[in-house]
Design a protein around this motif. Structure first.
Motif, short mmCIF file in Angstrom:
data_model
loop_
_atom_site.label_atom_id
_atom_site.label_comp_id
_atom_site.label_asym_id
_atom_site.label_seq_id
_atom_site.Cartn_x
_atom_site.Cartn_y
_atom_site.Cartn_z
N ALA A 30 0.85 -1.20 0.00
CA ALA A 30 0.00 0.00 0.00
C ALA A 30 0.88 1.23 0.00
N THR A 31 0.32 2.33 -0.55
CA THR A 31 0.98 3.63 -0.51
C THR A 31 -0.06 4.69 -0.19
N ARG A 32 0.39 5.70 0.54
CA ARG A 32 -0.54 6.81 0.80
C ARG A 32 0.26 8.06 1.15
N GLU A 33 -0.39 9.20 0.90
CA GLU A 33 0.23 10.48 1.25
C GLU A 33 -0.07 10.81 2.69
N GLU A 34 0.89 11.30 3.41
CA GLU A 34 0.72 11.66 4.81
C GLU A 34 0.16 13.07 4.90
#
Length: 346
Positions: A30-34
């Motif tokens: 998974a990837t996500r912007e903080e």
């Protein structure tokens, strides 16, 4: 399966962290912007794959061999033919120091046992006279030429006197050197003439006296030299070549110490491979190391000796590339050790 999250400012930085930690077999889960900026990437890798990746990373890292400082110093002393009793003292001193650099450890050990008193830099004011004494063939004449060259290169005025008028070519050899340096050479045959020659040069920054080589075990030759030294009223410096038999060198040192020598200048350091005789001589006579000759060329190769300089000559190529830590005593054998300059004589 092993999961791990990585936070970085950019996606490329995060992916770099994944590869560095989990290897190329890692799978992005998974990837996500903080919210506070940057990105977070969660990656997974099978446990076996992770172990393989870690092994590859470890193999890629250069591993510095561990150095046993005491063992390295002991090996160097054995290679130089240092007697077991003296070697044990030096190894014990080196082993009690907080350093990973064998050269610094040996230097500090040498500093704890010996004294170092380099020859003075000839400065304005005049009055400093050095008389070089020693056995035949020890390199006194070449050393006088080197000392004169060193003074001239520092814009000091220098006077040179020789009493070596018997040896075939002795005066001619030194005269040739002095012509190149444009220094006047005075030749004398007896104590009265030597006293007068020194008086003539009293305005020079440095006066050097080259004496004839003397058999230290011949009483009549040593009496003649004693008379010359009395007329000179100056400190005799013993010139000793490296590479001699240790006991012969020590006996020679004792003989010249009896004439008032307090320092010894070492020659042929470039030609000798074993320096044990020098250490034995210094230990038995308590003479100080001063300078050393490491080249046959007049314009170079004469250097002041200190503990680290001598250690480097004995252990060439042993210095660690990382910045050396301060040398501090540690462990049950710890002793109070002085810095490389603290034992030099006034």
């Amino acid at each position: 399966m092993r999961l791990k999250s990585f936070h970085a400012k950019t996606m490329s930085e995060a992916m770099k962290l994944v590869r560095q930690t989990l290897g190329d077999d890692a799978i992005i889960v998974a990837t996500r912007e903080e919210e506070g900026g940057g990105v977070r990437v969660t990656a997974a890798v099978e446990e076996d794959d992770h172990a393989t990746a870690q092994a590859r990373l470890q193999a890629a890292r250069p591993v510095e061999p561990e150095i046993d400082v005491g063992e390295a110093v002991a090996e160097a002393l054995h290679r130089h033919g240092v007697p077991a009793s003296l070697a044990e003292v030096l190894v014990d001193a080196a082993a009690g120091l907080d350093t990973e650099d064998p050269t610094l450890a040996l230097g500090a050990a040498l500093d704890s046992v010996f004294t170092f008193n380099p020859l003075p830099d000839a400065r304005g004011g005049g009055g400093k006279t050095l008389v070089l004494v020693g056995p035949p063939g020890g390199g006194k004449t070449l050393t006088v030429a080197k000392l004169a060259a060193r003074a001239v290169l520092k814009n000091r005025t220098v006077g040179v006197i020789t009493t070596d008028t018997v040896r075939a070519g002795g005066v001619d050899q030194l005269a040739a050197f002095m012509r190149i340096l444009k220094v006047k050479l005075i030749s004398v045959d007896d104590p009265d003439a030597l006293h007068g020659a020194i008086a003539v040069n009293q305005g020079c920054d440095l006066v050097l006296v080259d004496t004839a080589g003397r058999n230290p075990f011949d009483e009549s030759e040593m009496d003649d030299l004693r008379a010359m030294l009395a007329a000179a009223e100056s400190e005799p410096i013993m010139v000793l070549p490296a590479g001699l038999d240790a006991l012969e060198a020590a006996d020679t040192g004792q003989a010249f110490k009896a004439l008032g020598a307090r320092r010894m200048l070492l020659t042929r350091l470039d030609m000798a491979r074993r320096f044990g005789s020098m250490l034995v001589t210094a230990q038995r006579t308590r003479l100080s190391f001063c300078d050393g000759s490491v080249s046959a060329r007049v314009a170079e190769g004469l250097t002041p000796l200190n503990p680290v300089a001598l250690a480097r000559l004995m252990m060439p190529g042993q210095e660690k590339t990382a910045p050396a830590r301060a040398v501090r005593p540690s462990g049950p054998k710890a002793k109070t050790m002085s810095s490389p300059s603290s034992r030099t004589l006034p």
